[in-house]
Design a protein around this motif. Structure first.
Motif, PDB file in Angstrom:
ATOM      1  N   GLY A 108      47.438  66.547  78.238  1.00  0.00           N
ATOM      2  CA  GLY A 108      47.674  67.123  76.919  1.00  0.00           C
ATOM      3  C   GLY A 108      49.085  66.836  76.430  1.00  0.00           C
ATOM      4  N   ALA A 109      49.992  66.641  77.369  1.00  0.00           N
ATOM      5  CA  ALA A 109      51.399  66.402  77.027  1.00  0.00           C
ATOM      6  C   ALA A 109      51.713  64.930  76.828  1.00  0.00           C
ATOM      7  CB  ALA A 109      52.286  66.965  78.138  1.00  0.00           C
ATOM      8  N   TRP A 110      50.680  64.109  76.756  1.00  0.00           N
ATOM      9  CA  TRP A 110      50.887  62.649  76.697  1.00  0.00           C
ATOM     10  C   TRP A 110      51.898  62.241  75.623  1.00  0.00           C
ATOM     11  CZ3 TRP A 110      49.517  58.953  80.010  1.00  0.00           C
ATOM     12  CH2 TRP A 110      49.660  57.628  79.595  1.00  0.00           C
ATOM     13  N   THR A 111      51.810  62.873  74.444  1.00  0.00           N
ATOM     14  CA  THR A 111      52.704  62.464  73.356  1.00  0.00           C
ATOM     15  C   THR A 111      53.999  63.276  73.345  1.00  0.00           C
ATOM     16  OG1 THR A 111      51.612  64.002  71.867  1.00  0.00           O
ATOM     17  CG2 THR A 111      50.796  61.751  71.859  1.00  0.00           C
ATOM     18  N   ARG A 112      54.159  64.149  74.352  1.00  0.00           N
ATOM     19  CA  ARG A 112      55.354  64.987  74.397  1.00  0.00           C
ATOM     20  C   ARG A 112      56.431  64.266  75.204  1.00  0.00           C
ATOM     21  NH1 ARG A 112      55.819  70.612  74.084  1.00  0.00           N
ATOM     22  NH2 ARG A 112      57.837  71.302  74.835  1.00  0.00           N
ATOM     23  N   PRO A 113      57.588  64.001  74.593  1.00  0.00           N
ATOM     24  CA  PRO A 113      58.575  63.181  75.310  1.00  0.00           C
ATOM     25  C   PRO A 113      59.205  63.884  76.511  1.00  0.00           C
ATOM     26  CG  PRO A 113      59.421  63.863  73.149  1.00  0.00           C
ATOM     27  CD  PRO A 113      58.004  64.360  73.234  1.00  0.00           C
ATOM     28  N   ARG A 114      59.504  65.190  76.409  1.00  0.00           N
ATOM     29  CA  ARG A 114      60.173  65.850  77.529  1.00  0.00           C
ATOM     30  C   ARG A 114      59.800  67.330  77.574  1.00  0.00           C
ATOM     31  NH1 ARG A 114      63.597  65.126  73.399  1.00  0.00           N
ATOM     32  NH2 ARG A 114      63.992  62.988  73.960  1.00  0.00           N
ATOM     33  N   GLY A 115      60.249  67.972  78.638  1.00  0.00           N
ATOM     34  CA  GLY A 115      60.002  69.402  78.764  1.00  0.00           C
ATOM     35  C   GLY A 115      58.578  69.734  79.152  1.00  0.00           C
ATOM     36  N   VAL A 116      57.918  68.809  79.839  1.00  0.00           N
ATOM     37  CA  VAL A 116      56.512  69.009  80.187  1.00  0.00           C
ATOM     38  C   VAL A 116      56.351  70.164  81.171  1.00  0.00           C
ATOM     39  CG1 VAL A 116      54.484  67.955  81.228  1.00  0.00           C
ATOM     40  CG2 VAL A 116      55.946  66.599  79.724  1.00  0.00           C
ATOM     41  N   GLU A 117      57.189  70.163  82.211  1.00  0.00           N
ATOM     42  CA  GLU A 117      57.065  71.208  83.236  1.00  0.00           C
ATOM     43  C   GLU A 117      57.266  72.608  82.630  1.00  0.00           C
ATOM     44  OE1 GLU A 117      56.024  70.991  86.337  1.00  0.00           O
ATOM     45  OE2 GLU A 117      55.646  68.892  85.861  1.00  0.00           O
ATOM     46  N   ALA A 118      58.282  72.714  81.783  1.00  0.00           N
ATOM     47  CA  ALA A 118      58.570  74.008  81.171  1.00  0.00           C
ATOM     48  C   ALA A 118      57.402  74.456  80.294  1.00  0.00           C
ATOM     49  CB  ALA A 118      59.852  73.908  80.342  1.00  0.00           C
ATOM     50  N   ARG A 119      56.815  73.516  79.559  1.00  0.00           N
ATOM     51  CA  ARG A 119      55.698  73.845  78.680  1.00  0.00           C
ATOM     52  C   ARG A 119      54.484  74.283  79.506  1.00  0.00           C
ATOM     53  NH1 ARG A 119      54.855  75.982  73.870  1.00  0.00           N
ATOM     54  NH2 ARG A 119      52.984  75.198  72.855  1.00  0.00           N
ATOM     55  N   ILE A 120      54.266  73.592  80.634  1.00  0.00           N
ATOM     56  CA  ILE A 120      53.149  73.973  81.492  1.00  0.00           C
ATOM     57  C   ILE A 120      53.341  75.405  81.973  1.00  0.00           C
ATOM     58  CG2 ILE A 120      52.064  73.544  83.749  1.00  0.00           C
ATOM     59  CD1 ILE A 120      52.369  70.568  83.257  1.00  0.00           C
ATOM     60  N   ALA A 121      54.583  75.755  82.348  1.00  0.00           N
ATOM     61  CA  ALA A 121      54.862  77.124  82.792  1.00  0.00           C
ATOM     62  C   ALA A 121      54.563  78.124  81.672  1.00  0.00           C
ATOM     63  CB  ALA A 121      56.331  77.227  83.231  1.00  0.00           C
ATOM     64  N   ALA A 154      45.547  71.491  74.534  1.00  0.00           N
ATOM     65  CA  ALA A 154      45.876  71.128  73.160  1.00  0.00           C
ATOM     66  C   ALA A 154      47.265  71.636  72.767  1.00  0.00           C
ATOM     67  CB  ALA A 154      44.822  71.681  72.208  1.00  0.00           C
ATOM     68  N   LEU A 155      47.660  72.787  73.336  1.00  0.00           N
ATOM     69  CA  LEU A 155      48.948  73.374  72.956  1.00  0.00           C
ATOM     70  C   LEU A 155      50.121  72.740  73.687  1.00  0.00           C
ATOM     71  CD1 LEU A 155      47.938  77.120  72.769  1.00  0.00           C
ATOM     72  CD2 LEU A 155      48.698  75.700  70.859  1.00  0.00           C
ATOM     73  N   MET A 156      49.843  71.790  74.578  1.00  0.00           N
ATOM     74  CA  MET A 156      50.933  71.155  75.325  1.00  0.00           C
ATOM     75  C   MET A 156      51.893  70.400  74.413  1.00  0.00           C
ATOM     76  SD  MET A 156      51.108  71.921  78.441  1.00  0.00           S
ATOM     77  CE  MET A 156      52.281  70.662  78.951  1.00  0.00           C
ATOM     78  N   VAL A 157      51.406  69.908  73.300  1.00  0.00           N
ATOM     79  CA  VAL A 157      52.329  69.307  72.332  1.00  0.00           C
ATOM     80  C   VAL A 157      52.958  70.456  71.542  1.00  0.00           C
ATOM     81  CG1 VAL A 157      51.102  67.132  72.123  1.00  0.00           C
ATOM     82  CG2 VAL A 157      50.471  69.012  70.646  1.00  0.00           C
ATOM     83  N   ASP A 158      54.055  70.197  70.878  1.00  0.00           N
ATOM     84  CA  ASP A 158      54.625  71.235  70.027  1.00  0.00           C
ATOM     85  C   ASP A 158      53.781  71.296  68.767  1.00  0.00           C
ATOM     86  OD1 ASP A 158      56.766  72.302  71.452  1.00  0.00           O
ATOM     87  OD2 ASP A 158      57.918  70.470  71.100  1.00  0.00           O
ATOM     88  N   ALA A 159      52.696  72.053  68.859  1.00  0.00           N
ATOM     89  CA  ALA A 159      51.704  72.011  67.793  1.00  0.00           C
ATOM     90  C   ALA A 159      52.247  72.646  66.522  1.00  0.00           C
ATOM     91  CB  ALA A 159      50.448  72.722  68.253  1.00  0.00           C
ATOM     92  N   LYS A 160      52.028  71.963  65.397  1.00  0.00           N
ATOM     93  CA  LYS A 160      52.333  72.559  64.099  1.00  0.00           C
ATOM     94  C   LYS A 160      51.126  73.361  63.640  1.00  0.00           C
ATOM     95  CE  LYS A 160      55.871  69.386  62.619  1.00  0.00           C
ATOM     96  NZ  LYS A 160      55.706  68.155  63.445  1.00  0.00           N
ATOM     97  N   ILE A 161      49.950  72.961  64.127  1.00  0.00           N
ATOM     98  CA  ILE A 161      48.724  73.686  63.822  1.00  0.00           C
ATOM     99  C   ILE A 161      47.705  73.379  64.909  1.00  0.00           C
ATOM    100  CG2 ILE A 161      47.886  71.834  62.315  1.00  0.00           C
ATOM    101  CD1 ILE A 161      46.517  74.080  60.648  1.00  0.00           C
ATOM    102  N   LEU A 162      46.864  74.365  65.197  1.00  0.00           N
ATOM    103  CA  LEU A 162      45.824  74.187  66.212  1.00  0.00           C
ATOM    104  C   LEU A 162      44.461  74.212  65.527  1.00  0.00           C
ATOM    105  CD1 LEU A 162      44.999  74.130  69.252  1.00  0.00           C
ATOM    106  CD2 LEU A 162      45.086  76.619  69.211  1.00  0.00           C
ATOM    107  N   LEU A 163      43.654  73.188  65.785  1.00  0.00           N
ATOM    108  CA  LEU A 163      42.303  73.146  65.232  1.00  0.00           C
ATOM    109  C   LEU A 163      41.315  73.460  66.350  1.00  0.00           C
ATOM    110  CD1 LEU A 163      42.400  69.773  63.197  1.00  0.00           C
ATOM    111  CD2 LEU A 163      43.278  72.008  62.530  1.00  0.00           C
ATOM    112  N   LEU A 164      40.491  74.488  66.146  1.00  0.00           N
ATOM    113  CA  LEU A 164      39.515  74.870  67.167  1.00  0.00           C
ATOM    114  C   LEU A 164      38.109  74.709  66.609  1.00  0.00           C
ATOM    115  CD1 LEU A 164      41.165  78.205  68.401  1.00  0.00           C
ATOM    116  CD2 LEU A 164      41.254  75.987  69.532  1.00  0.00           C
ATOM    117  N   ASP A 165      37.321  73.855  67.245  1.00  0.00           N
ATOM    118  CA  ASP A 165      35.950  73.638  66.783  1.00  0.00           C
ATOM    119  C   ASP A 165      35.004  74.493  67.625  1.00  0.00           C
ATOM    120  OD1 ASP A 165      33.604  72.740  65.761  1.00  0.00           O
ATOM    121  OD2 ASP A 165      34.018  70.604  66.039  1.00  0.00           O
TER     122      ASP A 165
END
Lengths: 242, 315
Positions: A108-121, A154-165
């Motif tokens: 989910g963090a594929w497009t996130r450049p850094r801070g992956v571990e912190a975001r996972i926490a 999905a929230l692993m990126v710094d989401a500006k909006i979340l779309l839930l289907d």
């Protein structure tokens, strides 16, 4: 209409869209403001999921525009849309079943450049059930837990909006309640949410505003509470209101 | 315990079966990864293997003429660079245009690539057999003496020891790649669900390139190990390997690399052991039918258990 969209995080403006030659959305307009949960309800085949996919650039948009924070992103490929901060949880097939929970979050963090571990926490704080299952394959989890993984992923990126289907499709009432309360928690972290739902009553209950979609166009618009109490809508979609 | 029969069984059937199994396993890894991630059966895979062996031989021959004698395993990494380049060019020219088309088109394209590569190799190196290494390979004296002292003599030429070692190193490296690296995990993610990978923002084209690189390295190693074993280069060797490699991939569950390794070892062993005189003194099956064994296993698997031997997660 246009006035209401000023300052919107995401807006879909007079969309005509479909797959190949088939047009499914005939004239759809909706928008999501900051700190809002917006529900899209409507009968099967009304184009609810299609509306979401059109944001992701997954189908042909013939007319109209999709705007994210004032920037037009109509027909932008999915990967770019996600880089711009739109997170999307598909209705089905929304976790990598052969990957562990932790690996799902990493993907989910594929497009996130850094801070992956912190975001996972942070995600394990938001979804405590997942922390203890982090090394289990996502496919081995229950439906409700999978949905949690899908949202966390999905929230692993710094989401500006979340779309839930349809996040609660096929879930037991217990999990449905849990998902809706999680959605409210996500809102309080500052991420607005656009949610497409079959469970219209519950969805409207947690939503600030709602749209009723019929035949690829919006038929009714209102506050979540207002729509939930509207007798006509109750009769049409909420399962035999009196 | 270690009588003449067991000596013969281990040294002339079991070990050659495992050697063949290693070669099938490495080839099957590429086939199964391509199937898992690009969703098509790549008929050109055997030809890629074969061209890797020819390129390795050429590097050795050219440097040999300059007085530098290279072991095939030293030439192998350089050959890998060529083969990976070839794979990436094939993808760019012949497979990428069909990425969104029906699978059958890309399968037929791979069939065409197979013919192109084989013909090109025949034009460049000629259609006749070439000796890869000359001479008879002697068993490893140390291993023979040590095991002989223990009363269970193993006679194994060095080339077989190299093949085992090379296969083990590659499989460990592959396992590290798939489980510990970002690219490897993304390969598993795309194999799991390409659509979800797409809407997760994973760059699927990068993952496809990584797949060709990994498949190319494994295929080159398989091709070189094969000619180290047979000591002969042939332009049809890749095609002959194709059926057993597919059988191995299917046996292990198509799309599952560890399954392919296991499947390769089983197919290699089954082929060799089918010629063992299990009943009486004659081979159970004439060695000429070895390929038929792989085919039979593949057919039975497709009928009885098309998902492969392993349930669920063998990636």
């Amino acid at each position: 209409m246009t006035d209401a969209q000023t300052g919107a995080v995401l807006s879909l403006n007079n969309l005509k869209a479909g797959y190949g030659q088939t047009e499914i959305l005939h004239d759809l307009s909706l928008h999501v403001n900051p700190n809002e949960i917006v529900a899209v309800i409507g009968p099967n085949g009304a184009g609810k999921s299609t509306a979401m996919k059109s944001v992701l650039g997954l189908l042909n948009i013939r007319e109209g525009s999709v705007v994210l924070n004032g920037e037009e992103i109509t027909d932008t490929p999915a990967q770019k849309v996600i880089e711009k901060g739109i997170s999307y949880v598909p209705q089905t097939n929304n976790v990598f079943v052969n990957l562990s929970v932790q690996e799902n979050l990493e993907m989910g963090a594929w497009t996130r450049p850094r801070g992956v571990e912190a975001r996972i926490a942070e995600m394990y704080d938001l979804f405590p059930d997942l922390a203890e299952k982090r090394h289990q394959a996502a496919g081995s989890l229950s439906g409700g837990q999978r949905q949690m993984v899908a949202m966390a992923k999905a929230l692993m990126v710094d989401a500006k909006i979340l779309l839930l289907d349809e996040p609660t499709a096929g879930l037991s009432p217990k999990y449905r309640g849990e998902i809706f309360s999680t959605i409210q928690k996500i809102k309080h972290t500052g991420v607005p949410i656009l949610i497409v739902e079959q469970n219209a009553k519950q969805a409207l209950g947690v939503s600030d505003r709602g749209y009723v979609l019929v035949d690829g166009a919006n038929r009714h618009t209102g506050t979540g509470e207002g729509l939930a109490n509207d007798p006509e809508i109750a009769r049409m979609f909420l399962g035999g209101g009196h | 315990m270690w009588d003449a029969y067991l000596f013969e069984f281990v040294n002339f059937y079991l070990i050659p079966g495992l050697v063949l199994g290693c070669i099938y396993a490495l080839g099957a890894i590429g086939i199964t990864l391509t199937f898992g991630i690009l969703r098509f059966a790549n008929f050109a895979h055997g030809e890629i293997m074969m061209s890797g062996a020819y390129i390795t031989w050429t590097i050795m021959t050219l440097l040999g003429a300059a007085g530098i004698v290279l072991h095939p395993l030293v030439a192998l990494p350089f050959a890998c660079i060529f083969v990976v380049g070839l794979f990436l060019l094939c993808d760019r020219w012949f497979y990428k245009p069909f990425r969104k088309a029906e699978t059958i088109k890309i399968v037929i394209a791979s069939f065409g690539v197979m013919l192109i590569i084989r013909s090109a190799v025949q034009v460049i190196w000629g259609p006749n057999q070439i000796a890869f290494v000359r001479g008879i390979s002697q068993p490893n004296a140390w291993l023979r003496d040590v095991t002989g002292d223990m009363g269970a003599m193993i006679i194994m030429p060095n080339k077989h020891l190299w093949i085992f070692a090379g296969t083990i190193v590659i499989v460990i490296a592959l396992s590290y790649l798939l489980n510990k690296t970002r690219t490897g995990k993304a390969m598993r993610a795309v194999s799991d669900s390409p659509d979800l990978a797409h809407v997760t923002g994973i760059n699927v084209e990068t993952v496809i390139k990584a797949t060709w690189i990994v498949g190319g390295i494994c295929a080159t190693a398989a091709g070189v190990f094969l000619v180290m074993d047979t000591q002969t280069l042939e332009t049809t060797m890749g095609f002959r390997m194709l059926l057993p490699m597919f059988a191995a991939a299917i046996l292990g569950g198509i799309g599952k690399p560890y399954g392919a390794v296991f499947g390769g070892l089983v197919i290699g062993l089954a082929e060799e052991l089918s010629a063992y005189p299990w009943i009486g003194t004659a081979p159970l099956l004439s060695p000429g039918y070895k390929t038929g064994v792989a085919f039979a296993i593949m057919v039975v698997m497709l009928i009885v258990r098309p998902q492969g031997l392993f349930k669920g997660r063998a990636f």
